[in-house]
Structure formats: structure tokens, C-alpha cells
Design an enzyme around this catalytic site. Structure first.
Site, PDB file in Angstrom:
ATOM      1  N   ASP A  62       0.987  -1.217  -0.404  1.00 30.14           N
ATOM      2  CA  ASP A  62      -0.132  -0.353   0.152  1.00 30.14           C
ATOM      3  C   ASP A  62       0.859   1.722   0.003  1.00 30.14           C
ATOM      4  OD1 ASP A  62       0.419  -0.920   2.726  1.00 30.14           O
ATOM      5  OD2 ASP A  62      -0.874   0.621   3.631  1.00 30.14           O
TER       6      ASP A  62
ATOM      7  N   GLU B 158      -0.075  -2.028   5.028  1.00 30.70           N
ATOM      8  CA  GLU B 158       0.462  -1.871   6.386  1.00 30.70           C
ATOM      9  C   GLU B 158       0.154  -1.002   6.902  1.00 30.70           C
ATOM     10  OE1 GLU B 158       3.619  -0.855   8.501  1.00 30.70           O
ATOM     11  OE2 GLU B 158       3.815  -0.257   6.449  1.00 30.70           O
TER      12      GLU B 158
END
Length: 390
Positions: free
Chosen positions: A78, A136
Site C-alpha cells: 500500500d 500496512e
């Protein structure tokens, strides 16, 4: 035997092109649909059978030619809600979204490892599980969801890598224990009584009370904690009021606490309560403290760190491995370490000569892409060793 150095070096163009692709098309946590699609496409091209996990994550497995251990390798995918300001052709094409932490490179390196495995099948003992994790950066993180989807079932060891600007390109950073801290957050709401600025005696001023609390909170780590035990309390927001001549009702303070030990964490929050209670009671205000306890600390297993260090020396030379001081940033890789022995390493990505000096989460953050094949090589060598040797 296959020449691992040549094999990893041969992935250079592939890994760099993938990193630039992911950098140009970043996606936020839980929204990595295009990233997931690209990862699955590349894994299928490697002859693997990937499956989706944790919504927008991916899991795939490669089986070696001999019995051995199962090693999981994790990459996060991400991006951050940040405007990309790098002056490069691969600059983010999505306004307000940017890979300013290196996850684009993590994903690319793990795909480079996956592509390399086909050449190593006969030599590989055991199996390798590739974990491409979403979210994350977005609490509560994607690691627990990946684990719930079977990411760590039957895994003997787990490895992770993070591109790190503070470590020079061409080197890796390791620790033999503490690596990253627990990142906690808190919101403190101070309830006073507003009124006209010319009549402060009729009010309970939350700005004045909040200012006293801010100063007092900053004494906790300096006065109440063991000076030999790392701990940070940082304040990132103080908001109150809208007009110059109005004393508001409410002030809101937000901050972060970073620790390695549970006792230290609890002592800090105990002191936050004590300080707020004392100052507010003396001033006639009320307070509410909302705490969000983040990921556990990343504590490497020394034996696995030693394997990574040995792999790093083989890949980058004796001077290519440095033992680093633990950092107080957080990482949900810690959840994987709760399921199997493993270790996390920093892959150096900084290079002042190229102007690559900006830290993680900065809008001008970039990496020295020459670091990527070295990261691939270290992961390959460590995985082969942990699986049972070549």
C-alpha cells in the site's frame, strides 16, 4: 549449482520496471485492486498459482525439488495519502497518493525472488510462500487479516525487508533482537467552559489548560522513564477555538507513544492520566483520553538475523552488512513473528550523490534503484539456507 549473484543481477531490469510501475499507480490500504491484479499476473507468468487473501492481498507458494522447511517472505503493497513531489518520469499518476515509504520496491523485490525460483527448483529444499500484504500503513494493518487467511499456516520461518533511506544503497541493516517499536496513538479531549475573551474569569479555558498539559506531557520520557529504555512521546496536533475573541469550550490534543516494553507503555499512559487529572482538576475542567494500542514491537530472532547477515555478506561483501540501532517506527510484520521465528531487515536505499536524501513519508522520498537486485539476492540466499540448504 546456479550462480545466485548472476541470477539476482539478471532480475535488475525486471525489478526496476515493476517498481516504477507500482510507483506510478499507487493505491491506499484496502484499495490495492490494480496492484493485486498486477502481482497475480506476474506470479502466474512465473508458473505459480496465486490466490487473493485479506481482500486485496496475494498468497502464492513455490515448492522446491527436495524436502525441507517452509519459508514465508512478506512484502507490503500500500501507498500513503501524500502528494508525490519527485521530479521523475515514474512520478505518481494518482493525485494525493504516493509510494513514499518504499512498498513499491518491496513488492517488486518479492516478485524478483519469485521469478528467480524457477531456476532454483532442483536446488531448493522445502518451499517458499510469497505474501503480498495490503494495508500496512493503515491501522489496524493487513498482517492479521493475512494470517487469518492462512498466510502463516505451516510456516517454519518468516522473512521481511524494508527499503530504508537512512541506510546507504549497497548495504543492509540488521539487528539481533529489537528492530522496531510498538506505535500507539492517543486523543486527549479537554472539556472547559467557553465565553467572551474579555471575561476570562467566567470561563474554564481549555487552551490554557491544554498548554499546561502539553508541557507536562513532555516531561514523562525525560523524568519518569528509565533513561536506558527507549521511549518516545510525541504530540502532533493541538486544536481549539475559531475566533480571536472567544474562549472555546473544547481543546483536542493528539499524540503518539513508541515503546518496546509493555511495562514502559503502561507506565507512560498511567502518567498521561495522572497529569491530565491533576491539571484539569485544579482548573475545573474535565478530560477524556482515548488510546489506540498499535502493533507489537518487531523483535528479530537472533539466529534468523544471523542467516540474513551471512546472506548479506555473500551478496554485498563484509562491509555491506551493518548492525543498526533499533528505530521507534512501527511495523505490523511483528504479527508474523508471533507465528514463526523470523527476522526483518533494512535494505539500504539512500544515496546523497543522487539526491536521494529524503526520509520515509516525505513527498520527495525516492530510492536508489540499484539497491533492488541486492535485496533480491539477500532474500534468495537467506531463503535457500533456511529451507534446508542447497
Amino acid at each position: 549449482m546456479t550462480d545466485i549473484k548472476a541470477l539476482a543481477a539478471g532480475q535488475k531490469d525486471y525489478v526496476i520496471s515493476l517498481r516504477r510501475h507500482f510507483h506510478m499507480f499507487p493505491e491506499l490500504g484496502g484499495e490495492e485492486y490494480r496492484t493485486q491484479e498486477k502481482v497475480m499476473e506476474e506470479l502466474k507468468a512465473c508458473g505459480l498459482s496465486p490466490r487473493s487473501a485479506a481482500g486485496t492481498g496475494v498468497i502464492a507458494e513455490f515448492t522446491g525439488g527436495r524436502p525441507g522447511k517452509r519459508v514465508a517472505i512478506r512484502a507490503d503493497m500500500d501507498a500513503l495519502p501524500l502528494q508525490d513531489e519527485i521530479d521523475q518520469p515514474y512520478r505518481s499518476q494518482h493525485a494525493g497518493i504516493c509510494h513514499a515509504c518504499g512498498h513499491d520496491g518491496h513488492t517488486a523485490m518479492l516478485l524478483g525472488v519469485a521469478k528467480s525460483m524457477k531456476s532454483l527448483q532442483a536446488e531448493l529444499a522445502g518451499s517458499v510462500r510469497f505474501l503480498f500484504q495490503p494495508s500496512e500503513e493503515k491501522f489496524p494493518g493487513g498482517a492479521e487479516a493475512m494470517i487469518a487467511d492462512g498466510a502463516m499456516d505451516g510456516v517454519d520461518y518468516v522473512l521481511g525487508a524494508h527499503l530504508w533511506q537512512a541506510v546507504p544503497a549497497g548495504k543492509i541493516g540488521v539487528t539481533y533482537g529489537r528492530m522496531m517499536a510498538s506505535p500507539d496513538a492517543f486523543t486527549l479531549t479537554i472539556q472547559g467552559r467557553g465565553g467572551h475573551g474579555s471575561m476570562p474569569h467566567q470561563t474554564v479555558d481549555p487552551i490554557f489548560i491544554g498548554a499546561q498539559i502539553v508541557v507536562a506531557l513532555k516531561t514523562i520520557t525525560g523524568c519518569n522513564m528509565d533513561p536506558m529504555e527507549p521511549a518516545v512521546l510525541s504530540l502532533g496536533m493541538f486544536k481549539s477555538g475559531e475566533a480571536f475573541n472567544v474562549i472555546p469550550d473544547v481543546a483536542v490534543i493528539k499524540g503518539s507513544v513508541r515503546t518496546f516494553q509493555e511495562a514502559t507503555r503502561q507506565r507512560i499512559f498511567e502518567r498521561i492520566h495522572q497529569i491530565c487529572q491533576g491539571i484539569c482538576q485544579a482548573s475545573g475542567a474535565q478530560y477524556k483520553l482515548d488510546a489506540i494500542f498499535g502493533y507489537p514491537p518487531v523483535i528479530n530472532h537472533p539466529a534468523i538475523s544471523k542467516v540474513i547477515a551471512q546472506a548479506g555478506e555473500q551478496a554485498l561483501g563484509r562491509d555491506g552488512v551493518i548492525e543498526i540501532v533499533p528505530v521507534l517506527g512501527g511495523e505490523d510484520f511483528s504479527f508474523y513473528l508471533g507465528k514463526a521465528p523470523g527476522a526483518f531487515m533494512f535494505v539500504g536505499a539512500g544515496n546523497p550523490e543522487k539526491g536521494i536524501v529524503y526520509p520515509q513519508h516525505h513527498p520527495k522520498f525516492d530510492i536508489d534503484e540499484t539497491a533492488l537486485p541486492g535485496g533480491v539476492e539477500v532474500l534468495l540466499r537467506a531463503t535457500l539456507t533456511l529451507g534446508g540448504g542447497r
